[in-house]
Design an enzyme around this catalytic site. Structure first.
Site, PDB file in Angstrom:
ATOM      1  N   GLU A 121      -5.221   6.565   0.974  1.00  0.00           N
ATOM      2  CA  GLU A 121      -4.551   6.405  -0.321  1.00  0.00           C
ATOM      3  C   GLU A 121      -5.107   7.387  -1.348  1.00  0.00           C
ATOM      4  O   GLU A 121      -5.405   7.018  -2.490  1.00  0.00           O
ATOM      5  CB  GLU A 121      -4.675   4.954  -0.808  1.00  0.00           C
ATOM      6  CG  GLU A 121      -4.188   3.946   0.231  1.00  0.00           C
ATOM      7  CD  GLU A 121      -4.205   2.504  -0.245  1.00  0.00           C
ATOM      8  OE1 GLU A 121      -4.596   2.254  -1.392  1.00  0.00           O
ATOM      9  OE2 GLU A 121      -3.804   1.622   0.547  1.00  0.00           O
ATOM     10  N   GLU A 259      -2.408  -0.438   7.721  1.00  0.00           N
ATOM     11  CA  GLU A 259      -2.900  -1.658   7.076  1.00  0.00           C
ATOM     12  C   GLU A 259      -1.695  -2.517   6.756  1.00  0.00           C
ATOM     13  O   GLU A 259      -0.679  -2.007   6.285  1.00  0.00           O
ATOM     14  CB  GLU A 259      -3.572  -1.385   5.711  1.00  0.00           C
ATOM     15  CG  GLU A 259      -4.957  -0.848   5.750  1.00  0.00           C
ATOM     16  CD  GLU A 259      -5.552  -0.666   4.332  1.00  0.00           C
ATOM     17  OE1 GLU A 259      -5.038  -1.260   3.361  1.00  0.00           O
ATOM     18  OE2 GLU A 259      -6.531   0.075   4.237  1.00  0.00           O
TER      19      GLU A 259
END
Ligand SMILES: *[C@@H]1O[C@H](CO)[C@@H](O)[C@H](O)[C@H]1NC(C)=O
Ligand SMILES: *[C@@H]1O[C@H](CO)[C@@H](O)[C@H](O)[C@H]1NC(C)=O
Ligand SMILES: *[C@@H]1O[C@H](CO)[C@@H](O)[C@H](O)[C@H]1NC(C)=O
Length: 349
Positions: A121, A259
Site C-alpha cells: 500500500e 489480504e
C-alpha cells in the site's frame, strides 16, 4: 488496509449458477502473519499452527529470518514483503537487490518462495520507487536462475483505482504509477497483489451497502453489471481490479488477494460473529472465482493474530486475529474449502 472506494449497490434478482471445481493441488487459502503484537507464539509454533489447520500459504511483511528458518522444509509457500522503507534503496541500487536476494532467498534453499511483494500500500512519493525496485529484484532473481519460480509484484488497495463502480468501469488513476506497473506485470507473468476489504467499504457507506452483500450472505439480490451478476462486494472489488488491468493493457495479469478479512472488535459491525461469517464464506468462495474470472482465486486472510501494537486511529485494525495467543482458534473455522478434495492430504498435489 487503506480506506477503500465505495461500491454502491443496485438490487436486482438474478442468480448466478456458476459451479466451479478446484483443480487438484491448487493452493488457494493463505493467512497473513503480522507480528505487531506482544507475546506472540514463536515462528516455529506458528508454522506448526498453519500445518495443523491446513493453511498452505503464508504472507509475511518483511524477510524475517526466524520465520524463513521455521518454514524451511515445510509445504507452506511464502510471500515475502519488502517493507516500504526499504524499497527506495533497492530501486536505486541493483547491488542492494542482489544482496536482498542473496540474504533472504538464496540463503534459504528449503523455503518455497512464491511472491516478493515490493511495498505494501505504498502511497505518495514512494510509488516512484516501486517499479524500479521490482525490476532490480527481477534481474537479481534472473541472475540466480529463479525468475520462473518467484514472481515479483506489489500490494495495493482499491485506492489505486479511480473509478470503481460498476466493476466493469474500473480504471487506474490517470496520474498514477499503476499503468506502468500493470504493463510490467503483464511482461513478467507476475500477478497483481490486491488487499481487498469489503468491511471498510461497507463502514464508509453503510446506508448504501447492505451488510449481507459485504458478508457474502446474499443469495437472491445482487448487482448487475453488463452480463455479470454480483452476489457479493468482494467479487465486485476484485473484478474492478481486473477491469483496471484490462484498461491498462494488462488483461493477462491475475489478481491475487493478498489480504482480506473482517475485524472482530472495534466498531458496531465488527464482532466475532461477523468476522467468522466473513472468513468462512471467503474460504468457501475462493474455489469459485469472480464473474469476470471464474476459477480459483488465490487469497490470504488477514491475519493470524490480533496485533495490539498496530498504530492506527481505528481500533478495528488491531482485531483481525484468527487465532488467540495460546494458538486456539478465535472462533470455529475450517480452512479447507468444502469445494476442495478432502480425501487428499492438504497441500499435496
Ligand atoms: C452480453 O451477452 C450477449 C450475448 O452473449 C452479447 O451479445 C453482449 O455483447 C454481452 N454484453 C456485454 C456488455 O458484454
Ligand atoms: C495474453 O494471453 C493470451 C492467451 O493466453 C495470449 O495469446 C497473449 O499472447 C497474451 N498476451 C500477452 C501480451 O502476453
Ligand atoms: C454482530 O453485529 C451484527 C450487526 O452487524 C449484529 O446483528 C449481531 O447481533 C452481532 N453479533 C453479536 C454476537 O454481537
Amino acid at each position: 488496509m487503506a480506506k477503500q472506494a465505495v461500491v454502491p449497490v443496485v438490487a436486482l434478482a438474478l442468480l448466478l449458477g456458476a459451479l466451479a471445481t478446484i483443480p487438484a493441488g491448487v493452493r488457494s487459502i493463505g493467512v497473513c502473519y503480522g507480528m505487531n503484537g506482544d507475546d506472540l507464539p514463536s515462528a516455529s509454533d506458528v508454522v506448526q499452527l498453519y500445518k495443523d489447520n491446513g493453511i498452505d500459504s503464508m504472507r509475511i511483511y518483511s524477510p524475517d529470518t526466524d520465520v524463513l528458518q521455521a518454514l524451511s522444509g515445510s509445504d507452506i509457500a511464502v510471500t515475502v514483503g519488502v517493507p516500504n522503507a526499504d524499497v527506495g534503496a533497492i530501486a536505486s541500487h541493483p547491488s542492494a537487490a542482489a544482496a536482498w536476494v542473496q540474504t533472504y532467498v538464496l540463503a534459504f534453499p528449503a523455503v518455497q518462495f512464491r511472491y516478493i511483494a515490493v511495498g505494501n500500500e505504498v502511497v505518495g512519493a514512494g510509488t516512484e520507487s516501486v517499479l524500479p525496485a521490482m525490476r532490480n529484484l527481477d534481474r537479481a532473481l534472473s541472475a540466480a536462475g529463479l525468475a520462473d519460480d518467484i514472481k515479483v509484484s506489489t500490494a495495493v488497495t482499491l485506492d489505486v483505482v479511480g473509478t470503481s463502480f460498476p466493476p466493469s468501469a474500473g480504471s487506474f488513476l490517470e496520474e498514477g504509477y499503476m499503468t506502468h506497473v500493470a504493463q510490467y506485470l503483464q511482461s513478467t507473468g507476475a500477478p497483481l497483489l490486491a488487499n481487498v476489504y469489503p468491511y471498510y467499504s461497507y463502514v464508509s457507506n453503510p446506508g448504501q451497502i447492505d451488510i449481507n452483500y459485504a458478508l457474502f450472505n446474499w443469495r437472491s439480490s445482487n448487482v448487475l453489471d453488463g452480463n455479470n451478476t454480483y452476489l457479493n462486494l468482494f467479487d465486485a472489488m476484485v473484478d474492478c481490479f481486473y477491469s483496471a488491468l484490462e484498461n491498462a493493457g494488462a488483461g493477462n495479469v491475475t489478481v491475487v488477494v493478498s489480504e482480506s478479512g473482517w475485524p472482530s472488535a472495534g466498531s458496531k459491525a465488527a464482532n466475532a460473529s461477523n468476522s467468522r461469517t466473513y472468513s468462512q464464506n471467503l474460504i468457501n468462495h475462493v474455489a469459485q472465482g469472480t464473474p469476470k474470472r471464474p476459477g480459483v482465486i488465490e487469497a490470504y486472510i488477514y491475519a493470524t493474530f490480533n496485533e495490539d501494537h498496530k498504530l492506527a486511529d481505528d481500533e478495528t485494525r488491531r482485531h483481525f486475529g484468527l487465532f488467540n495467543k495460546d494458538r486456539s482458534l478465535a472462533y470455529p473455522i475450517d480452512f479447507v474449502s468444502p469445494k476442495q478434495d478432502r480425501s487428499r492430504p492438504f497441500g499435496v498435489p
